[in-house]
Scaffold this active site. Structure first.
Site, PDB file in Angstrom:
ATOM      1  N   MET A   1      48.241  45.894  34.897  1.00 57.23           N
ATOM      2  CA  MET A   1      49.458  45.295  33.891  1.00 57.23           C
ATOM      3  C   MET A   1      50.824  45.978  34.467  1.00 57.23           C
ATOM      4  O   MET A   1      51.558  46.467  33.478  1.00 57.23           O
ATOM      5  CB  MET A   1      49.330  45.309  32.667  1.00 57.23           C
ATOM      6  CG  MET A   1      47.996  44.537  32.153  1.00 57.23           C
ATOM      7  SD  MET A   1      47.693  42.731  33.159  1.00 57.23           S
ATOM      8  CE  MET A   1      48.154  41.715  31.840  1.00 57.23           C
TER       9      MET A   1
ATOM     10  N   HIS B   1      44.616  36.146  38.206  1.00 59.39           N
ATOM     11  CA  HIS B   1      45.412  35.816  37.351  1.00 59.39           C
ATOM     12  C   HIS B   1      44.604  34.557  36.490  1.00 59.39           C
ATOM     13  O   HIS B   1      44.008  33.655  36.923  1.00 59.39           O
ATOM     14  CB  HIS B   1      46.732  35.501  37.774  1.00 59.39           C
ATOM     15  CG  HIS B   1      47.622  35.047  36.619  1.00 59.39           C
ATOM     16  ND1 HIS B   1      48.141  35.942  35.747  1.00 59.39           N
ATOM     17  CD2 HIS B   1      47.932  33.744  36.238  1.00 59.39           C
ATOM     18  CE1 HIS B   1      49.122  35.200  34.906  1.00 59.39           C
ATOM     19  NE2 HIS B   1      48.943  34.063  35.186  1.00 59.39           N
TER      20      HIS B   1
ATOM     21  N   GLU C   1      36.078  34.099  35.728  1.00 54.66           N
ATOM     22  CA  GLU C   1      37.165  34.894  36.570  1.00 54.66           C
ATOM     23  C   GLU C   1      35.863  35.916  37.140  1.00 54.66           C
ATOM     24  O   GLU C   1      35.938  36.373  38.346  1.00 54.66           O
ATOM     25  CB  GLU C   1      38.005  35.978  35.742  1.00 54.66           C
ATOM     26  CG  GLU C   1      39.108  35.169  35.260  1.00 54.66           C
ATOM     27  CD  GLU C   1      40.132  36.026  34.281  1.00 54.66           C
ATOM     28  OE1 GLU C   1      40.248  37.324  34.749  1.00 54.66           O
ATOM     29  OE2 GLU C   1      40.570  35.558  33.517  1.00 54.66           O
TER      30      GLU C   1
HETATM   31  C1  GAR Z   1      42.008  39.191  33.022  1.00 56.46           C
HETATM   32  O1  GAR Z   1      42.145  38.049  32.459  1.00 56.46           O
HETATM   33  C2  GAR Z   1      43.052  39.226  34.153  1.00 56.46           C
HETATM   34  O2  GAR Z   1      42.797  37.882  34.880  1.00 56.46           O
HETATM   35  C3  GAR Z   1      44.365  39.371  33.542  1.00 56.46           C
HETATM   36  O3  GAR Z   1      44.058  40.330  32.520  1.00 56.46           O
HETATM   37  C4  GAR Z   1      42.685  40.410  32.149  1.00 56.46           C
HETATM   38  C5  GAR Z   1      41.927  41.583  32.332  1.00 56.46           C
HETATM   39  O4  GAR Z   1      40.869  41.694  31.772  1.00 56.46           O
HETATM   40  N1  GAR Z   1      45.302  39.659  34.484  1.00 56.46           N
HETATM   41  C6  GAR Z   1      46.693  39.246  34.363  1.00 56.46           C
HETATM   42  O5  GAR Z   1      46.993  38.820  33.438  1.00 56.46           O
HETATM   43  C7  GAR Z   1      47.288  39.728  35.849  1.00 56.46           C
HETATM   44  N2  GAR Z   1      48.781  39.085  35.612  1.00 56.46           N
HETATM   45  P1  GAR Z   1      39.964  42.814  32.304  1.00 56.46           P
HETATM   46  O6  GAR Z   1      40.431  43.932  31.973  1.00 56.46           O
HETATM   47  O7  GAR Z   1      38.564  42.451  31.380  1.00 56.46           O
HETATM   48  O8  GAR Z   1      39.307  42.452  33.723  1.00 56.46           O
END
Ligand code: GAR
Length: 217
Positions: free
Chosen positions: A93, A112, A177
């Site tokens: 992030m 994303h 995802e």
């Molecule tokens: C996930 O949903 C990913 O797609 C999002 O953050 C989350 C991380 O989860 N990413 C974004 O929003 C990027 N713009 P994780 O740490 O469990 O993989």
């Protein structure tokens, strides 16, 4: 498999997508190997899983750097020190400088939680529900300087149910995802695609891009 592409995963937190990539790369036939996991937050949960799997980890705490440029330079040198060839952002992030993005152009991918170009930025699930969207999902794309934009490699579509809350929808998207990210990294690492203009095109037979995975209720 020889010539597996050395991949650096960037995280900021939970790291469930990172876990999906690490698990996929445990198969010796998978075309990428995870060379390092780097977090900008010292307490990112994902670091523990990576360490437990014997993967090298680094913390580059953005708070220790005076500017975005200095932080990105430190990140870039760590990635190079680990001989990284592909970067996979997995819940990382941080907004990156143009210099870093350009240095890794077409070698850095991101996931994303929306069907891009819809719902760039934060709170994509809340916004999809507020709009009454019937379809939502996730996208893996090459990183460009504009946040959450760039040539699309794969998308997973999930239905939005009438009973959904942001949490239930987020979980359905997250499950999707975990399915598309390993597939997308494999396509990039195996050289099955290339970027032409701002489009992803297949270089291997039988690959149709972007890969779209519909996930049924
Ligand atoms: C996930 O949903 C990913 O797609 C999002 O953050 C989350 C991380 O989860 N990413 C974004 O929003 C990027 N713009 P994780 O740490 O469990 O993989």
């Amino acid at each position: 498999m020889t010539g597996r592409k050395k991949t650096g995963i960037l995280i900021s937190g939970r790291g469930s997508n990172m876990q999906a990539l690490i698990r996929a790369a445990q198969d010796p036939h998978y075309p990428a190997e995870i060379a390092v996991v780097i977090s900008n937050r010292p307490n990112a949960q994902g670091l523990d899983f990576a360490k437990a799997q014997g993967i090298r980890t680094e913390v580059i705490d953005h708070k220790a750097y005076g500017s975005r440029e200095d932080f990105d330079r430190a990140l870039d040198s760590a990635l190079r020190r680990h001989h990284v060839e592909i970067i996979a952002c997995a819940g990382f992030m941080r907004v990156m400088t143009k210099t870093l993005v350009e240095a890794w152009r077409d070698r850095m991918i991101n996931i994303h939680p929306s069907l891009l170009p819809a719902y760039k930025g934060l709170h994509s699930h809340e916004r999809a529900l507020a709009d009454g969207a019937t379809r939502h999902g996730a996208t893996v794309h090459f990183v460009r300087h504009d946040v959450d934009s760039g040539p699309i490699i794969a998308q997973a579509r999930v239905p939005v149910l009438k009973s959904d809350t942001p949490e239930t929808l987020a979980q359905r998207v997250l499950d999707a995802e975990h399915k598309i990210y390993p597939k997308a990294l494999a396509l990039v690492a195996s050289g099955a695609l290339r970027v032409e203009g701002e489009e992803v095109v297949a270089t291997a037979p039988g690959v149709t891009l972007p890969v779209v995975i519909p996930v049924l209720p």
